[in-house]
Design a protein around this motif. Sequence first.
Motif, short mmCIF file in Angstrom:
data_model
loop_
_atom_site.label_atom_id
_atom_site.label_comp_id
_atom_site.label_asym_id
_atom_site.label_seq_id
_atom_site.Cartn_x
_atom_site.Cartn_y
_atom_site.Cartn_z
N PRO A 1 -2.83 1.14 -3.81
CA PRO A 1 -1.84 1.92 -3.70
C PRO A 1 -2.26 3.31 -3.84
O PRO A 1 -3.54 3.60 -3.81
CB PRO A 1 -1.72 1.94 -5.45
N ASN A 2 -1.19 5.01 -3.96
CA ASN A 2 -1.75 6.29 -3.97
C ASN A 2 -2.36 5.83 -5.17
O ASN A 2 -2.52 5.44 -6.51
CB ASN A 2 -0.46 6.73 -3.55
N ALA A 3 -3.14 7.57 -4.97
CA ALA A 3 -3.85 8.19 -6.18
C ALA A 3 -3.06 8.64 -7.18
O ALA A 3 -3.29 9.76 -7.64
CB ALA A 3 -5.29 8.76 -5.74
N ALA B 1 -7.81 1.71 -1.86
CA ALA B 1 -6.73 2.91 -2.17
C ALA B 1 -6.08 3.99 -0.97
O ALA B 1 -6.74 3.55 0.11
CB ALA B 1 -7.39 4.12 -3.31
N CYS B 2 -4.98 4.30 -1.32
CA CYS B 2 -4.43 4.70 -0.47
C CYS B 2 -4.09 6.74 -0.72
O CYS B 2 -5.64 6.98 -1.21
CB CYS B 2 -2.91 4.57 -0.18
N CYS B 3 -2.86 7.29 -0.16
CA CYS B 3 -3.08 8.75 -0.07
C CYS B 3 -3.53 9.23 -1.07
O CYS B 3 -3.18 9.09 -2.67
CB CYS B 3 -1.90 9.05 0.03
N GLY B 4 -4.39 10.90 -1.34
CA GLY B 4 -4.54 10.90 -2.21
C GLY B 4 -6.54 10.81 -2.89
O GLY B 4 -6.65 10.60 -3.48
N ASN C 1 0.30 -1.06 0.23
CA ASN C 1 0.02 0.00 -0.31
C ASN C 1 0.91 1.19 0.00
O ASN C 1 1.75 1.27 0.42
CB ASN C 1 -0.44 0.27 1.53
N CYS C 2 0.39 2.82 -0.09
CA CYS C 2 1.15 3.81 -0.31
C CYS C 2 2.56 3.24 -1.76
O CYS C 2 1.99 2.61 -2.60
CB CYS C 2 1.37 4.08 1.17
N GLY C 3 2.77 4.23 -1.20
CA GLY C 3 4.44 4.06 -2.08
C GLY C 3 4.46 5.08 -3.50
O GLY C 3 3.84 5.69 -3.22
ZN LIG Z 1 -0.47 6.47 1.83
#
Ligand SMILES: [Zn+2]
Length: 305
Positions: free
Chosen positions: A245-247, A283-286, A217-219
């Motif tokens: 994952p991040n957006a 989904a992660c950040c954004g 996740n993230c990255g």
């Molecule tokens: Zn994230």
Amino acid sequence: MVSRGQALLERLKDEVLVFDGAMGTMLFQAGLTPGACPELWNAERPDVLQGIHRAYFDAGSDLVETNSFGGTRLKLKAFGLEGRCRELNEQAARLARGVCPPGGYVAGSMGPTGHLPDTFEPLGDTPADLFYESFREQAQALAAGGVDLFAIETMMIPDEAVLAIKAAKDATGLPVMCSMTFQFNQVRGVDRTMWGTSPADAAATLVEAGADIVGCNCGDGGPGRVPAILAEMRTTTSAFLAAYPNAGIPKVVGDKTVYDLSPDAMAAAFPAIVAAGARIVGACCGSTPAHIRRIAETVRGLRAV
Ligand SMILES: [Zn+2]
């Protein structure tokens, strides 16, 4: 009786389930000040938290995670809130549980403590048993508040992830998902944790420690790197895989980090992610509920691989 956590693992044998999107992004939109403690809002702004969880369930999330990413005693200490560790984690779980629909699941988020194991010379500052106790305390509080499983996530140091998995398992016996953050090394064309671990080695280590579900996740590689990361993990484990994952690829604009993938552009990456074996996708950040809605629509018709 089969617990909800066990029922979730059963479903993963032939289904792809949808996780939620970013929590931090949503909290900042709701007015959380950068530098403030997000977990404090479990006590002070429960309405905001439940609104976010509800929005993700409404968008198609099968499982959401609690607002407890930084909820270990080691992390809360930076805000002078370590004395409220039990309360803030238990409350995080109660808030999500309170809006979880029938057939939905609540994952207790457990993030990095921000400390380095003291075996990492010369910067390491924290002995293994302190990590373990800190994660164990958090896991117990999240379980008391009603989580179905744990989401140990955004881990960058395998040693810390292993201690978190063992602590969560020892404390409760609930299923454990553990996901690491990889960075894409453009020069060498490989994905590695901040400390140089490959996806294949990381997956083997996490499963050996007791994780039921492993992933990334993230990255900084965005959703485009996920199929390659999962394929590498698959070479060392047959465990269920998860990816959120991040957006997009983070870009720094002024003093802000921005993520520029639209819900449609983000969702377009998910057929390949499911084809690489993911059984939990999110989904992660954004990301926002709009991203999760499109991801959910995209993966609903796909066969689990
Ligand atoms: Zn994230």
